[in-house]
Enzyme design. Structure first.
Site, PDB file in Angstrom:
ATOM      1  N   GLU A  46       0.839  -1.208   0.000  1.00  0.00           N
ATOM      2  CA  GLU A  46       0.000   0.000   0.000  1.00  0.00           C
ATOM      3  C   GLU A  46       0.870   1.253   0.000  1.00  0.00           C
ATOM      4  O   GLU A  46       0.595   2.227  -0.708  1.00  0.00           O
ATOM      5  CB  GLU A  46      -0.910  -0.015   1.228  1.00  0.00           C
ATOM      6  CG  GLU A  46      -1.716   1.248   1.433  1.00  0.00           C
ATOM      7  CD  GLU A  46      -2.017   1.495   2.912  1.00  0.00           C
ATOM      8  OE1 GLU A  46      -2.317   2.654   3.245  1.00  0.00           O
ATOM      9  OE2 GLU A  46      -1.941   0.553   3.714  1.00  0.00           O
ATOM     10  N   ASP A  50       0.741   3.876  -3.193  1.00  0.00           N
ATOM     11  CA  ASP A  50       0.374   5.288  -3.059  1.00  0.00           C
ATOM     12  C   ASP A  50       1.327   6.159  -3.877  1.00  0.00           C
ATOM     13  O   ASP A  50       0.900   7.073  -4.590  1.00  0.00           O
ATOM     14  CB  ASP A  50       0.396   5.681  -1.581  1.00  0.00           C
ATOM     15  CG  ASP A  50       0.125   7.157  -1.369  1.00  0.00           C
ATOM     16  OD1 ASP A  50      -1.027   7.586  -1.548  1.00  0.00           O
ATOM     17  OD2 ASP A  50       1.078   7.898  -1.027  1.00  0.00           O
ATOM     18  N   ASN A 119      -6.916   0.811   0.752  1.00  0.00           N
ATOM     19  CA  ASN A 119      -5.610   0.188   0.979  1.00  0.00           C
ATOM     20  C   ASN A 119      -5.324  -0.929  -0.019  1.00  0.00           C
ATOM     21  O   ASN A 119      -4.218  -1.036  -0.552  1.00  0.00           O
ATOM     22  CB  ASN A 119      -5.540  -0.362   2.406  1.00  0.00           C
ATOM     23  CG  ASN A 119      -5.586   0.725   3.461  1.00  0.00           C
ATOM     24  OD1 ASN A 119      -5.334   1.888   3.161  1.00  0.00           O
ATOM     25  ND2 ASN A 119      -5.918   0.358   4.684  1.00  0.00           N
ATOM     26  N   GLU A 122      -4.541   0.445  -3.572  1.00  0.00           N
ATOM     27  CA  GLU A 122      -3.165   0.933  -3.680  1.00  0.00           C
ATOM     28  C   GLU A 122      -2.162  -0.218  -3.649  1.00  0.00           C
ATOM     29  O   GLU A 122      -1.159  -0.203  -4.381  1.00  0.00           O
ATOM     30  CB  GLU A 122      -2.879   1.929  -2.557  1.00  0.00           C
ATOM     31  CG  GLU A 122      -3.643   3.233  -2.711  1.00  0.00           C
ATOM     32  CD  GLU A 122      -3.390   4.213  -1.586  1.00  0.00           C
ATOM     33  OE1 GLU A 122      -3.491   5.426  -1.831  1.00  0.00           O
ATOM     34  OE2 GLU A 122      -3.082   3.767  -0.453  1.00  0.00           O
TER      35      GLU A 122
END
Length: 227
Positions: A46, A50, A119, A122
């Site tokens: 995650e 991002d 989450n 990503e």
């Protein structure tokens, strides 16, 4: 839980390293219970996802919105990488059906928790990036985010700012937002917010107050025929 093959079809991508896909879909609750024998979860992926998402979206905007300065590009990017947008993408992929989680997390509503959807989305981006290359994940993100990138006006990306700027241009008071109602529990709440400006009022709903305020502002802009 749906099969991973179905998710790969939706993504139009087949993982070479299936362990990366499993890791991207594994909720942190698994590591807290030894019976699941999980030694990895999606948290590290995650973190990487991002950054990858921000990079790809930034590049897409830089190449496709040549008429906008850095301030406007930042506004659009903020909208495209916010929780609400990521959750919509994750929901369209049906990611809640693929998350591997404990029974306790599931009965607590974990599959519908926006935080989990964000989450995992990503983490999935990071997993594809590590399993392939930057070009592949660029193309996949471009397809998944296409409908959001092609909105007709900058005000669609940032309706609250657009509404405030309109009010100031007309010498009106600034918009007043008010929380009207909160339904549901904890991470499954739906908020209803009203926005009022010089006798005009409209409401909007969302899974966060911020999202509800944006939707209320967008509805009022439509009502005022500014969009």
């Amino acid at each position: 839980m749906e099969s991973f093959e179905e998710l790969e079809k939706l993504l139009d991508y087949s993982f070479k390293n299936k362990a990366l896909l499993t890791e991207a879909l594994s909720h942190p609750s698994l590591r807290q219970h030894h019976e699941y024998k999980a030694n990895k979860d999606y948290e590290r992926l995650e973190f990487l996802g991002d950054a990858v998402l921000n990079l790809i979206i930034t590049e897409i905007l830089f190449n496709n919105f040549k008429e906008y300065n850095e301030g406007n590009l930042a506004k659009i990017r903020s909208y495209l990488v916010c929780k609400e947008t990521i959750c919509v993408v994750g929901a369209k992929l049906g990611l809640k059906n693929y998350i591997i989680m404990t029974h306790g997390e599931e009965i607590a509503g974990g599959r519908d928790n926006p935080n989990n959807i964000e989450n995992v989305t990503e983490a999935l981006i990071a997993a594809i990036y590590l399993d392939s290359d930057i070009t592949t994940i660029h193309n996949i993100i471009g397809k998944l985010w296409a409908e959001f990138i092609k909105v007709k006006d900058l005000t669609d990306y940032d309706p609250k700012t657009a509404l405030q700027e309109w009010a100031q241009s007309k010498d009106h008071h600034i918009p007043i937002y008010r929380l009207i109602k909160r339904e549901g529990v904890a991470h499954l709440s739906t908020f209803t917010v009203s926005v009022k400006i010089n006798g005009y009022e409209q409401t909007g709903k969302g899974h966060s107050i911020k999202e509800a305020e944006k939707n209320a502002a967008r509805e009022l802009l439509h009502k005022l025929k500014l969009l």
